[in-house]
Design an enzyme around this catalytic site. Sequence first.
Site, PDB file in Angstrom:
ATOM      1  N   LYS A  78       0.853  -1.197   0.000  1.00 38.88           N
ATOM      2  CA  LYS A  78       0.000   0.000   0.000  1.00 38.88           C
ATOM      3  C   LYS A  78       0.885   1.243   0.000  1.00 38.88           C
ATOM      4  CE  LYS A  78      -3.827   2.034   2.699  1.00 38.88           C
ATOM      5  NZ  LYS A  78      -4.690   1.897   3.891  1.00 38.88           N
ATOM      6  N   SER A 159      -9.820   2.234   2.911  1.00 43.25           N
ATOM      7  CA  SER A 159      -8.906   2.907   2.030  1.00 43.25           C
ATOM      8  C   SER A 159      -7.954   1.990   1.274  1.00 43.25           C
ATOM      9  CB  SER A 159      -8.062   3.894   2.842  1.00 43.25           C
ATOM     10  OG  SER A 159      -7.204   3.212   3.725  1.00 43.25           O
ATOM     11  N   SER A 183     -10.212  -0.070   7.118  1.00 37.47           N
ATOM     12  CA  SER A 183      -9.605   0.015   5.787  1.00 37.47           C
ATOM     13  C   SER A 183      -8.951  -1.246   5.256  1.00 37.47           C
ATOM     14  CB  SER A 183      -8.558   1.121   5.770  1.00 37.47           C
ATOM     15  OG  SER A 183      -9.159   2.332   5.466  1.00 37.47           O
TER      16      SER A 183
HETATM   17  N1  GLN Z   1     -13.307   4.628   6.242  1.00 39.69           N
HETATM   18  C1  GLN Z   1     -12.739   5.045   7.479  1.00 39.69           C
HETATM   19  C2  GLN Z   1     -12.320   6.481   7.383  1.00 39.69           C
HETATM   20  O1  GLN Z   1     -12.573   7.055   6.403  1.00 39.69           O
HETATM   21  C3  GLN Z   1     -11.582   4.163   7.857  1.00 39.69           C
HETATM   22  C4  GLN Z   1     -10.372   4.452   7.085  1.00 39.69           C
HETATM   23  C5  GLN Z   1      -9.211   3.621   7.520  1.00 39.69           C
HETATM   24  O2  GLN Z   1      -9.375   2.625   8.205  1.00 39.69           O
HETATM   25  N2  GLN Z   1      -8.028   4.068   7.161  1.00 39.69           N
HETATM   26  O3  GLN Z   1     -11.755   7.032   8.271  1.00 39.69           O
END
Ligand code: GLN
Length: 492
Positions: A78, A159, A183
Site C-alpha cells: 500500500k 482505504s 480500511s
Molecule cells: N473509512 C474510514 C475512514 O474514512 C476508515 C479508514 C481507515 O481505516 N483508514 O476514516
Amino acid sequence: MSSLCDLTLAEARDGLAAKRFSALELTEAHIKAMEAARGLNAFVTETPDLARKIAAESDVRLKKGEAGPMEGLPIAIKDLFCTENVRTTACSRILENFVPPYESTVSANLKKAGAVMLGKTALDEFAMGSSNMTSHFGPVINPWKRAADTETKLVPGGSSGGSAAAVAARLALGATGTDTGGSIRQPAAFCGITGIKPTYGRCSRWGIIAFASSLDQAGPMARTVRDCAIMLGAMAGHDPKDSTSAPKPVPNFEAALTGDIRGLRIGIPKEYRPDGLSDEISALWEKGIAMLRDAGAEPVEISLPHTKYALATYYIIAPAECSSNLARYDGVRYGLRVEGSSLDEMYEKTRAAGFGKEVRRRILIGAYVLSAGYYDAYYAKAQKVRRLIAGDFTAAFEKVDAILTPTAPSAAFGLGETDDDPVTMWLNDVFTIPTSLAGLPGLSLPAGLSSEGLPLGLQLIGRPFDEETVLKVAGVLETAAGFKARPAVVEG
Ligand code: GLN
C-alpha cells in the site's frame, strides 16, 4: 503463465520449494498481469525492474536452501508504507513526488522474509475514505461487476482499495493494508478476499504515513486465511522504533489453523442488527452462525451496549489525530510547496493545493474538536466513550472466545452512487470501527454472494493478541463457506 497468478500464496511458496517454477517466472507472470490490468488503476507506482532483481536474488537463496518464509513471493505494498528510494505518495498531491530515504519496518520485515515487491497500491488520500474515490490519482475500479450490469464500475472499498483490487484480480499473491477504522476489512469484503487487522501494537507503525496514530495498524490482505497467517507472521513483531509496538513474540500463525473449533464460544452481538440492515446481510450472518455451530462451536448472544456511539466517537478521535499528524505538511521540509508573499500565505497556499476535500474536512473537524472551547465537550468526551466501548468487549470476552458479525452493511457500490455524501460513506464502517477503537484483532473473509453476484464478508473479532483464535475460526468458516467465486471481469 497466467495459472501461476491463480496460485494461493501458500501454493506458490510450496511450488517454489519443490522447484516447479522459479521466483523470476512467478514474478514475471505477475508483472504481466499487473501491466495488463492497468485499467483498474490499482497501482500508483509499478516497480517491475526492482521486482525482477529481487526475484533473481530469491532464486539464488532458494537454490542455496536459505529461503525466508516469503521467499520469492510477489506482493504489493500500500502506498502509505514508506519504501526506500521508491516514491510514496499516500495518494495525496502534497506527497506526489516524495521519495523516502528509508523503509517502513513492516515492508522491511517482508523484504527480509524474501517477499518481492511489485509496486505500490492506491488508497484513499491519507487513508481517509471507504471507496478509494478520495485518491489524488483517480479511483480504483473493483474487478467485480454486478451480474446483470457489467457496465457500472464499482468501488473496491477503502482505504486499502488498490491492495484489495490487486489481490482479487490476481495481480499479486498478497498485499499490505492499513486499517484505522476498517480500511483492511471493508475493501477485503468488497473485493471477495481475506484481510486481518491485527491487534493494535502487533505490527510496527514506524515508516507508515500516519493518519490517526492511536488507531492505525498494518495487516495482510490475501486470498485465503492461510495466506494471511503466513504474511502476518512476516510483518509482525516488536520494533524499538515504535513505542506502541508490543514487545511480544510472534506466534506461528499458520500453525493455529488446526480446523478444530469444537467447544469454542462465539459471541453474536445483538447491537449489530441496526434497523434497516439488509435481509441479505442478515441471512449471510445467520449462515455463518449455522456453519460455526455445525463445526462444534457454540454461538452465544452477547451485548456490546455502547456500539451506537462508536461511529460518532471515531469521527471525533480520528480527525483530531489526523489534524495533528498532518500539521507536518507545511511546505517547508518536504512535499509540495506553493510560494506565497509571507510564510503564513505559503502555508495556506501549500495546504489548500496539496490536500483534497475529504482530508481538508477531517483537518477542520479535528482542529475544531481540539480547540480550547470544545476540547472537553468533544475530544475528552470521545476518549471516555472510547473506554466504555473497549470495556464492552472486555466484558464480552469473559464469556466468549471470538465474535462474529457482518463486515460491511452492503456489497460494493458503484462509483458516484453515494452522491459524495460523507455521512453515507462513513456508515460503511459501522461494524468495523468498534473493534478499531478497542484495538482488537478483526478479520474479514468472503462468505457468500449478494443477489447481484457481488462478494459479501463476515468479520471475526478476537481478544487482544489472540489473532490465532481469529485465524483458526476463520479457517473453519472459510472451508464451510467454500467461497470459490472470482471476479468475472478484469479490466484491460
Ligand atoms: N473509512 C474510514 C475512514 O474514512 C476508515 C479508514 C481507515 O481505516 N483508514 O476514516
